[in-house]
Design a protein around this motif. Structure first.
Motif, PDB file in Angstrom:
ATOM      1  N   ARG A  38     -16.100 -19.405   4.230  1.00  0.00           N
ATOM      2  CA  ARG A  38     -15.048 -19.667   3.256  1.00  0.00           C
ATOM      3  C   ARG A  38     -15.159 -18.810   2.004  1.00  0.00           C
ATOM      4  N   GLN A  39     -16.060 -17.837   2.006  1.00  0.00           N
ATOM      5  CA  GLN A  39     -16.071 -16.898   0.901  1.00  0.00           C
ATOM      6  C   GLN A  39     -14.838 -16.006   1.035  1.00  0.00           C
ATOM      7  N   SER A  40     -14.339 -15.511  -0.084  1.00  0.00           N
ATOM      8  CA  SER A  40     -13.121 -14.716  -0.031  1.00  0.00           C
ATOM      9  C   SER A  40     -13.223 -13.530  -0.982  1.00  0.00           C
ATOM     10  N   ILE A  41     -12.382 -12.541  -0.708  1.00  0.00           N
ATOM     11  CA  ILE A  41     -12.302 -11.361  -1.556  1.00  0.00           C
ATOM     12  C   ILE A  41     -10.859 -10.898  -1.593  1.00  0.00           C
ATOM     13  N   ARG A  42     -10.448 -10.400  -2.728  1.00  0.00           N
ATOM     14  CA  ARG A  42      -9.102  -9.856  -2.864  1.00  0.00           C
ATOM     15  C   ARG A  42      -9.183  -8.344  -2.959  1.00  0.00           C
ATOM     16  N   LEU A  43      -8.337  -7.669  -2.203  1.00  0.00           N
ATOM     17  CA  LEU A  43      -8.308  -6.215  -2.191  1.00  0.00           C
ATOM     18  C   LEU A  43      -6.899  -5.714  -2.462  1.00  0.00           C
ATOM     19  N   SER A  44      -6.796  -4.602  -3.161  1.00  0.00           N
ATOM     20  CA  SER A  44      -5.530  -3.887  -3.180  1.00  0.00           C
ATOM     21  C   SER A  44      -5.225  -3.403  -1.770  1.00  0.00           C
ATOM     22  N   CYS A  45      -3.952  -3.168  -1.495  1.00  0.00           N
ATOM     23  CA  CYS A  45      -3.618  -2.707  -0.154  1.00  0.00           C
ATOM     24  C   CYS A  45      -2.358  -1.851  -0.157  1.00  0.00           C
ATOM     25  N   PHE A  46      -2.238  -1.037   0.874  1.00  0.00           N
ATOM     26  CA  PHE A  46      -0.981  -0.398   1.231  1.00  0.00           C
ATOM     27  C   PHE A  46      -0.258  -1.361   2.167  1.00  0.00           C
ATOM     28  N   PHE A  47       0.998  -1.656   1.859  1.00  0.00           N
ATOM     29  CA  PHE A  47       1.770  -2.606   2.661  1.00  0.00           C
ATOM     30  C   PHE A  47       2.882  -1.829   3.365  1.00  0.00           C
ATOM     31  N   TYR A  48       2.751  -1.731   4.678  1.00  0.00           N
ATOM     32  CA  TYR A  48       3.651  -0.888   5.471  1.00  0.00           C
ATOM     33  C   TYR A  48       4.479  -1.754   6.393  1.00  0.00           C
ATOM     34  N   LYS A  49       5.779  -1.696   6.194  1.00  0.00           N
ATOM     35  CA  LYS A  49       6.681  -2.397   7.088  1.00  0.00           C
ATOM     36  C   LYS A  49       7.763  -1.419   7.516  1.00  0.00           C
ATOM     37  N   PRO A  50       8.558  -1.772   8.503  1.00  0.00           N
ATOM     38  CA  PRO A  50       9.533  -0.814   9.018  1.00  0.00           C
ATOM     39  C   PRO A  50      10.346  -0.137   7.909  1.00  0.00           C
ATOM     40  N   ASN A  51      10.221   1.192   7.839  1.00  0.00           N
ATOM     41  CA  ASN A  51      10.980   2.031   6.907  1.00  0.00           C
ATOM     42  C   ASN A  51      10.554   1.883   5.442  1.00  0.00           C
ATOM     43  N   GLN A  52       9.386   1.277   5.180  1.00  0.00           N
ATOM     44  CA  GLN A  52       8.970   1.119   3.787  1.00  0.00           C
ATOM     45  C   GLN A  52       7.447   1.077   3.662  1.00  0.00           C
ATOM     46  N   LEU A  53       6.926   1.837   2.689  1.00  0.00           N
ATOM     47  CA  LEU A  53       5.500   1.814   2.367  1.00  0.00           C
ATOM     48  C   LEU A  53       5.363   1.497   0.886  1.00  0.00           C
ATOM     49  N   ILE A  54       4.775   0.329   0.588  1.00  0.00           N
ATOM     50  CA  ILE A  54       4.547  -0.080  -0.797  1.00  0.00           C
ATOM     51  C   ILE A  54       3.122   0.306  -1.175  1.00  0.00           C
ATOM     52  N   LEU A  55       2.989   1.133  -2.200  1.00  0.00           N
ATOM     53  CA  LEU A  55       1.690   1.640  -2.621  1.00  0.00           C
ATOM     54  C   LEU A  55       0.980   0.640  -3.525  1.00  0.00           C
ATOM     55  N   PRO A  56      -0.350   0.600  -3.475  1.00  0.00           N
ATOM     56  CA  PRO A  56      -1.103  -0.200  -4.449  1.00  0.00           C
ATOM     57  C   PRO A  56      -0.999   0.416  -5.835  1.00  0.00           C
ATOM     58  N   ALA A  57      -1.256  -0.382  -6.840  1.00  0.00           N
ATOM     59  CA  ALA A  57      -1.256   0.130  -8.209  1.00  0.00           C
ATOM     60  C   ALA A  57      -2.434   1.077  -8.398  1.00  0.00           C
ATOM     61  N   PHE A  58      -2.143   2.278  -8.903  1.00  0.00           N
ATOM     62  CA  PHE A  58      -3.184   3.275  -9.139  1.00  0.00           C
ATOM     63  C   PHE A  58      -4.030   2.910 -10.350  1.00  0.00           C
ATOM     64  N   GLY A  59      -3.419   2.294 -11.340  1.00  0.00           N
ATOM     65  CA  GLY A  59      -4.124   1.973 -12.574  1.00  0.00           C
ATOM     66  C   GLY A  59      -5.195   0.920 -12.379  1.00  0.00           C
ATOM     67  N   SER A  60      -6.290   1.073 -13.096  1.00  0.00           N
ATOM     68  CA  SER A  60      -7.405   0.138 -12.964  1.00  0.00           C
ATOM     69  C   SER A  60      -7.180  -1.143 -13.765  1.00  0.00           C
ATOM     70  N   PHE A  61      -6.213  -1.133 -14.676  1.00  0.00           N
ATOM     71  CA  PHE A  61      -5.949  -2.300 -15.522  1.00  0.00           C
ATOM     72  C   PHE A  61      -4.637  -2.956 -15.084  1.00  0.00           C
ATOM     73  N   THR A  62      -4.624  -3.424 -13.840  1.00  0.00           N
ATOM     74  CA  THR A  62      -3.431  -4.048 -13.270  1.00  0.00           C
ATOM     75  C   THR A  62      -3.855  -5.250 -12.428  1.00  0.00           C
ATOM     76  N   GLY A  63      -2.897  -6.111 -12.122  1.00  0.00           N
ATOM     77  CA  GLY A  63      -3.183  -7.271 -11.284  1.00  0.00           C
ATOM     78  C   GLY A  63      -2.781  -7.040  -9.836  1.00  0.00           C
ATOM     79  N   LEU A  64      -2.847  -8.122  -9.043  1.00  0.00           N
ATOM     80  CA  LEU A  64      -2.498  -8.060  -7.626  1.00  0.00           C
ATOM     81  C   LEU A  64      -1.469  -9.134  -7.303  1.00  0.00           C
TER      82      LEU A  64
END
Length: 219
Positions: A169-195
């Protein structure tokens, strides 16, 4: 800089997903970056929150390293380059970018890019107020709701993330690239951002970002 990459092929266009939270496209010799939010620390300090300015130094270092490794001819910032109102960090960013005379910088304006037009006119950027088309790619800040057949929307705005849960039950949150049909959402490049934790649907793909590599989590 040690490269660790995952690759997406969209029709004839190869997109390399980088652990630095950027995308490189060899056919266009272009880097794509979303949501740098440079100057956000100074914005918080104006509001009385003591955030140290060097928090942005890592972002500049990563950008410099990417330019050194890939030698892009063009870098596209997909919105929220600078965090809201003007402060002195705008000049710091522009002075930093102007040293790369071989690179053309484009900015697709995002909701936080609200500086006076004169600031953009005298900057290192070619500025675009709407969606920008580049071959098979449609570049925007916010995800497009309608995407023509045969086009891939590269965008940001969401700051996508994923939560991984272990057997204990330990957990971790990671930035991610989210790829769905015809769309790629990039993670935030900045280090001072949320998720924003994503909720994938059937057919969506997720590529988690760690300090060492990009990991296909759902494909």
């Amino acid at each position: 800089m040690k490269l660790s990459i995952s690759t997406i092929m969209f029709q004839q266009t190869e997109l390399i997903l980088l652990k630095e939270k950027a995308v490189y496209c060899p056919s266009h010799k272009a880097l794509f970056i979303a949501d740098l939010h440079f100057g956000k620390a100074a914005h918080f300090r104006k509001s009385g929150v003591p955030i140290p300015e060097p928090i942005h130094n890592a972002d500049l270092y990563n950008l410099q390293a990417l330019i050194s490794v890939f030698s892009p001819s063009t870098i596209y910032f997909l919105g929220d380059l600078f965090h809201s109102d003007w402060n002195g960090q705008w000049e710091v960013l522009n002075d930093f970018l102007k040293q790369f005379t071989e690179v053309t910088f484009h900015l697709v304006l995002g909701n936080h890019d609200i500086l006076d037009e004169r600031a953009y006119r005298n900057s290192a950027f070619e500025v675009h107020k709407g969606c920008l088309e580049l071959g098979e790619l449609l570049l925007s800040h916010e995800p497009l709701e309608e995407i023509p057949v045969g086009k891939l929307n590269l965008c940001g705005h969401i700051h996508p993330g994923i939560r991984l849960v272990g057997k204990a039950r330990q957990s971790i949150r990671l930035s991610c690239f989210f790829y769905k049909p015809n769309q790629l959402i990039l993670p935030a490049f900045g280090s001072f951002t949320g998720l924003a934790l994503m909720k994938p649907k059937p057919g969506d793909q997720i590529f988690g970002v760690t300090k060492e590599k990009v990991i296909p989590i759902l494909s």
